[in-house]
Write an enzyme that holds these catalytic residues in place. Structure first.
Site, PDB file in Angstrom:
ATOM      1  N   HIS A 191       0.884  -1.160   0.086  1.00 29.50           N
ATOM      2  CA  HIS A 191      -0.054   0.036   0.103  1.00 29.50           C
ATOM      3  C   HIS A 191       0.899   1.169   0.049  1.00 29.50           C
ATOM      4  O   HIS A 191       0.427   2.405   0.347  1.00 29.50           O
ATOM      5  CB  HIS A 191      -1.012  -0.154   1.130  1.00 29.50           C
ATOM      6  CG  HIS A 191      -2.167  -1.090   0.962  1.00 29.50           C
ATOM      7  ND1 HIS A 191      -2.774  -1.502   2.098  1.00 29.50           N
ATOM      8  CD2 HIS A 191      -2.494  -1.743  -0.086  1.00 29.50           C
ATOM      9  CE1 HIS A 191      -3.735  -2.473   1.678  1.00 29.50           C
ATOM     10  NE2 HIS A 191      -3.513  -2.435   0.543  1.00 29.50           N
ATOM     11  N   GLY A 249      -2.448  -9.124  12.764  1.00 33.38           N
ATOM     12  CA  GLY A 249      -3.084  -7.562  13.019  1.00 33.38           C
ATOM     13  C   GLY A 249      -3.768  -6.990  12.073  1.00 33.38           C
ATOM     14  O   GLY A 249      -3.547  -5.974  11.740  1.00 33.38           O
TER      15      GLY A 249
HETATM   16  N1  APR Z   1      -2.290  -6.653  18.333  1.00 27.72           N
HETATM   17  C1  APR Z   1      -2.683  -7.582  17.423  1.00 27.72           C
HETATM   18  N2  APR Z   1      -3.771  -6.991  16.624  1.00 27.72           N
HETATM   19  C2  APR Z   1      -4.409  -6.116  16.841  1.00 27.72           C
HETATM   20  C3  APR Z   1      -3.981  -5.182  17.946  1.00 27.72           C
HETATM   21  C4  APR Z   1      -2.989  -5.575  18.786  1.00 27.72           C
HETATM   22  N3  APR Z   1      -2.413  -4.985  19.739  1.00 27.72           N
HETATM   23  N4  APR Z   1      -5.006  -4.028  17.903  1.00 27.72           N
HETATM   24  C5  APR Z   1      -5.771  -4.208  16.952  1.00 27.72           C
HETATM   25  N5  APR Z   1      -5.426  -5.363  16.204  1.00 27.72           N
HETATM   26  C6  APR Z   1      -6.270  -5.953  15.225  1.00 27.72           C
HETATM   27  C7  APR Z   1      -7.708  -5.889  15.110  1.00 27.72           C
HETATM   28  O1  APR Z   1      -8.387  -6.785  15.837  1.00 27.72           O
HETATM   29  C8  APR Z   1      -7.944  -5.690  13.721  1.00 27.72           C
HETATM   30  O2  APR Z   1      -8.195  -7.048  13.247  1.00 27.72           O
HETATM   31  O3  APR Z   1      -5.696  -5.315  14.060  1.00 27.72           O
HETATM   32  C9  APR Z   1      -6.832  -5.158  12.899  1.00 27.72           C
HETATM   33  C10 APR Z   1      -6.921  -4.011  12.408  1.00 27.72           C
HETATM   34  O4  APR Z   1      -7.640  -3.793  11.444  1.00 27.72           O
HETATM   35  P1  APR Z   1      -7.794  -2.710  10.377  1.00 27.72           P
HETATM   36  O5  APR Z   1      -7.962  -1.467  11.347  1.00 27.72           O
HETATM   37  O6  APR Z   1      -9.057  -3.126   9.281  1.00 27.72           O
HETATM   38  O7  APR Z   1      -6.413  -2.778   9.532  1.00 27.72           O
HETATM   39  P2  APR Z   1      -5.883  -3.480   8.085  1.00 27.72           P
HETATM   40  O8  APR Z   1      -6.754  -4.828   8.313  1.00 27.72           O
HETATM   41  O9  APR Z   1      -4.622  -3.391   8.512  1.00 27.72           O
HETATM   42  O10 APR Z   1      -6.740  -2.652   7.191  1.00 27.72           O
HETATM   43  C11 APR Z   1      -6.340  -3.084   5.774  1.00 27.72           C
HETATM   44  O11 APR Z   1      -7.627  -1.041   4.924  1.00 27.72           O
HETATM   45  O12 APR Z   1      -7.982   1.024   5.062  1.00 27.72           O
HETATM   46  C12 APR Z   1      -7.321   0.167   4.611  1.00 27.72           C
HETATM   47  O13 APR Z   1      -5.308   0.553   3.476  1.00 27.72           O
HETATM   48  C13 APR Z   1      -5.768   0.431   4.626  1.00 27.72           C
HETATM   49  O14 APR Z   1      -3.955  -1.246   4.833  1.00 27.72           O
HETATM   50  C14 APR Z   1      -5.289  -0.890   5.494  1.00 27.72           C
HETATM   51  C15 APR Z   1      -6.241  -1.967   4.974  1.00 27.72           C
END
Ligand code: APR
Length: 229
Positions: free
Chosen positions: A104, A170
């Site tokens: 990304h 995560g």
């Molecule tokens: N340890 C492990 N996991 C965690 C923690 C932690 N301390 N805190 C939060 N999480 C988990 C949450 O449970 C969730 O499943 O991290 C995840 C975050 O999810 P999102 O906020 O949706 O992030 P992500 O999956 O990386 O999003 C994907 O969406 O908006 C776009 O481009 C953006 O790269 C991003 C993509």
């Protein structure tokens, strides 16, 4: 080869916001305004302000024990680990990881949308900035917005085709194409593991989900991999 997909949860304990958790970025900003080409065309100053704030947070953040554990795994196993990150922060690199595919883009880089030049992003970016190579006032954050193509997809698909194990750390598994990688791993019959604070909408697609903060579950998993390497 171990294919590791990382998401915002990996950097959560470094103080960088996630997107879809309670209080996440998409609950405070309308992603259509700050993470789409249309939003940027409508109001570039608002988009630059959003990324200027995220860059300041990123500069003030430190890699956490999970980033460091993944860098240790790569130091020990070399090209038998491939990290693909959805994150745009630079914490993998600052933790010492060298072999990271950033699908990304990079928050700490700027891009000229006239000549495609890339350079280290200045502290603050504004619509008035001009490209250091072509001089056009056409600079933007070097990140992939919704509706744009993720980078390095051929390299990622080739790595997935070679993987002997798939681990997602995560990530909520909400955004394609990254959200589809686990189904491909399942189709290939390789072991799939999800490391996350809690179960996600994709947990049913994994052989195993280990729940806990990344700074605890990732180092424990890396130790296991190194013990059996
Ligand atoms: N340890 C492990 N996991 C965690 C923690 C932690 N301390 N805190 C939060 N999480 C988990 C949450 O449970 C969730 O499943 O991290 C995840 C975050 O999810 P999102 O906020 O949706 O992030 P992500 O999956 O990386 O999003 C994907 O969406 O908006 C776009 O481009 C953006 O790269 C991003 C993509």
């Amino acid at each position: 080869m171990i294919f590791v997909l990382t998401g915002a949860g990996l950097s959560a304990e470094s103080g960088l916001g996630t997107f879809r958790d309670e209080g996440g970025l998409w609950s405070r900003y309308d992603l259509a305004d700050v993470a789409t080409p249309e939003g940027f065309a409508r109001d570039p100053a608002r988009v630059h302000a959003f990324y200027n704030a995220r860059r300041a947070n990123c500069r003030a953040a430190e890699p956490n024990a999970a980033h460091l554990a993944l860098a240790g795994l790569e130091a020990a196993l070399g090209d038998r680990v491939e990290i693909v990150t959805q994150n745009v922060d630079d914490l993998h690199a600052r933790a010492g990881s060298r072999r990271v595919i950033a699908m990304h883009g990079h928050l700490m880089q700027a891009l000229c949308h006239a000549c495609a030049a890339r350079w280290p992003a200045p502290e603050t970016m504004s619509p008035e900035d001009s490209c250091p190579r072509c001089g056009a006032t056409a600079t933007r954050p070097d990140v992939v917005w919704f509706g744009e193509f993720p980078h390095h997809m051929e390299r990622i698909e080739a790595a997935l085709a070679r993987a002997s194990r798939f681990v997602a750390i995560g990530t909520s598994g909400s955004v394609y194409p990254a959200a589809g990688f686990v189904a491909e791993a399942q189709r290939r019959g390789i072991p799939t593991l999800e490391l996350n604070l809690e179960r996600t909408g994709s947990s049913a697609l994994f052989d195993e989900t280990r729940e806990g903060p990344a700074t605890r579950v990732v180092p424990a998993w890396v130790e296991e991999m190194l013990a059996t390497a």
